[in-house]
Design a protein around this motif. Structure first.
Motif: not given
Length: 222
Positions: A130-131, A136-137, A181-186, A193-196
């Motif tokens: 993802g991106d 978020a990183f 690449r793909g879905e971006f997470h701010a 969703r990313l953290g979980a």
């Protein structure tokens, strides 16, 4: 896409292209772009004068350019590496963990004691397909650490010096790599969703890695 080579003493993960990475690895820690990821098993009595220099010399027998390689070290044999993949929507993570708990430490109590450096450790690699933003990183990296600490609490892992629940080992290494690449997470904190997804994946994978470590320590696995 990741290519994985697994031997008794060496795990090599190669990406098709350099990835954005944040890590506390022995070789090339910090933030950068790297294409090769290594987890090496060494003897429990491994205490060279300069571990980084020795590691660099060791890797020269392989085709990986050192400047493109993030490398960790453990006393756990690589056959006990646990790999799991998790997906949420258009984002997927690939988690690799080896878990050795022989030198577990409670960081809130360690100021009171003297600890001998050791190579038994929890090594975690998380690859995000993802991106994400820089914010978020960093938040996602925090989620890896939080999940690790939670698992050690649930397992009742004890710092033998203080007698309290450990928060890690004295030599833990963590690497977070992003495909970009793909879905971006701010955002990547614990309620996103990313953290979980990262929290869930790291916790479940670490539990399995500890199960393998415990079974080996009890003589149930050879």
């Amino acid at each position: 896409m990741l290519t994985v080579e697994l031997g008794e003493e060496l795990l090599i993960i190669k990406s098709e292209q350099p990835l954005k990475v944040l890590s506390s690895a022995m070789l090339n820690p910090g933030i950068g772009r790297y294409q090769y990821f290594v987890n090496r098993t060494v003897d429990k009595n491994y205490y060279p004068e300069d571990a980084k220099c020795e590691y660099e010399q060791f890797l020269q027998q392989y085709t990986m350019p050192l400047q493109m390689t993030v490398a960790m070290m453990t006393a756990v044999q690589q056959r006990f590496v646990m790999r799991e993949q998790y997906v949420d929507g258009e984002t997927a993570i690939d988690v690799f963990i080896t878990a050795g708990l022989g030198n577990a430490v409670d960081v809130t109590q360690s100021y009171q004691y003297t600890y001998k450096p050791a190579v038994g450790t929890i090594n975690i690699f998380v690859f995000v397909d993802g991106d994400m933003s820089d914010e978020a990183f960093i938040q996602a990296y925090h989620c890896i650490i939080e999940a690790k600490v939670k698992v050690l609490h649930e397992r009742g892992v004890i710092d033998k010096q203080s007698g309290t629940i450990a928060t890690g080992t004295s030599t833990d290494s963590v690497a977070l790599a992003v495909m970009g690449r793909g879905e971006f997470h701010a955002y990547g904190g614990s309620i996103t969703r990313l953290g979980a997804l990262i929290g869930k994946g790291v916790a479940a994978t670490l539990h399995k890695a500890i199960d393998g470590y415990d079974a080996y320590q009890k003589g149930e696995l050879r």
